[in-house]
Write an enzyme that holds these catalytic residues in place. Structure first.
Site, PDB file in Angstrom:
ATOM      1  N   SER A  69       0.833  -1.200   0.000  1.00  0.00           N
ATOM      2  CA  SER A  69       0.000   0.000   0.000  1.00  0.00           C
ATOM      3  C   SER A  69       0.869   1.251   0.000  1.00  0.00           C
ATOM      4  CB  SER A  69      -0.893   0.014   1.241  1.00  0.00           C
ATOM      5  OG  SER A  69      -1.499   1.268   1.443  1.00  0.00           O
ATOM      6  N   TYR A 128      -1.805  -0.412   9.972  1.00  0.00           N
ATOM      7  CA  TYR A 128      -1.892  -1.088   8.682  1.00  0.00           C
ATOM      8  C   TYR A 128      -0.620  -0.859   7.863  1.00  0.00           C
ATOM      9  CZ  TYR A 128      -3.403  -2.056   3.896  1.00  0.00           C
ATOM     10  OH  TYR A 128      -3.481  -2.522   2.600  1.00  0.00           O
TER      11      TYR A 128
END
Length: 322
Positions: A120, A147
């Site tokens: 990401s 995350y």
């Protein structure tokens, strides 16, 4: 060249598009997914074109079964925000431990040597005022949420492996079906400054990038950003207001957003190399909103009737501007 590909998270927002592009490229696909009524219905729609293994990344026997006869793995499965921030232990177990177990199983496999890993742009963190766009793959990774930290740790595990790997860092990739009832989803909207730089990628374009990476030898050993390019760049306030507008709702008050220096997930991205290698950028942000408006259809006119109440409900979840 046709391969047998294991796709984890095969029925998710991006995974489902990866699956369709892999099949279109005539690959044989093994899908590893959590068993649920929704996922079983999705699997049934593909019939015998796919093989499905039900289970999760934390079950070694399931991983071994999934890898039987597999040449390449596209690893999409992960716990994402806001759940990753609400349940960090779960996110660490699935994202980090699950990826580590998959890598070990692939290294022990006689033929599963190719790994395309979904990371990401969130590994770059949200403090945009500390850098100049666009983000490049060689910039320091400084994640600011759990995350992003799990994805960064996964990247380290992938690079340290003996596999033929590619790491694809995905830009914001919102689904077409968006709700406004989950408080955690609503609150996260306001954790951005109004001028926060945002780059998006259409879910089908992201799916194409991952499918194309399976056969792209030139992408081996590379970390690439998967964003939509200049046609998919905007700022946080503009994006959320356009999103709500397609649903028939009014704009959000700027004071409800995070104050201070420029802050948002990731940034505008350098996708020159990824586009040259993977040829995936086909949709603009305008295309996304056009498709969403068509999907919302007549409901948009009904939503206008309750727009003032709906907007107050949404803005009530902001911790700012009170």
């Amino acid at each position: 060249m046709s391969k047998t590909v294991l796709l984890t998270g095969a029925f998710g927002n991006i995974g489902s598009h990866v699956l369709r592009h892999l099949l279109a490229a005539r690959h044989r696909v093994v899908c590893l997914e959590l068993e649920s009524d929704r996922n079983r219905r999705t699997a049934a729609g593909f019939g015998d074109r796919i093989r499905v293994v039900w289970g999760d990344l934390l079950q070694p026997e399931v991983i071994r079964d999934s890898l039987a006869g597999v040449d390449a793995v596209v690893h999409m499965a992960a716990v994402i925000p806001p759940l990753s921030e609400l349940k960090p232990a779960l996110a660490t177990a699935v994202n980090v431990d699950g990826t580590a177990g998959l890598i070990r199983a692939m290294e022990a496999s006689p033929q599963a040597r190719r790994l395309v890993f979904a990371s990401s742009m969130g590994v770059a963190g949200q403090e945009q005022h500390r850098r100049q766009p666009p983000l490049t793959a060689d910039m320091p990774a400084t994640p600011s949420d759990h995350y992003g930290a799990t994805k960064l740790r996964c990247e380290e595990l992938v690079r340290a492996s003996t596999l033929e790997w590619s790491i694809l860092r995905i830009a914001a990739c919102p689904p077409m079906e968006l709700g406004t009832g989950d408080p955690s989803q609503l609150a996260i909207m306001f954790e951005a400054t109004v001028d926060g730089r945002a780059e998006f990628v259409h879910m089908d374009d992201a799916g194409l990038a991952f499918a194309n990476a399976v056969d792209c030898d030139a992408a081996i050993g590379k970390t690439l950003f998967i964003g939509g390019g200049e046609r998919c760049r905007t700022n946080a306030l503009d994006f959320y207001n356009r999103l709500l507008g397609t649903m028939g709702l009014g704009p959000l008050k700027p004071e409800k957003f995070r104050p201070g220096p420029t802050y948002f997930f990731g940034d505008w991205l350098d996708t020159q190399e990824s586009q040259a290698l993977l040829r995936f950028q086909r949709h603009s942000l305008d295309d996304y909103f056009t498709a969403m408006r068509e999907r919302v259809g007549f409901k948009r006119h009904l939503m206008r009737l309750v727009a003032p109440l709906a907007n107050r409900h949404i803005e009530r979840h902001s911790p700012y501007g009170r």
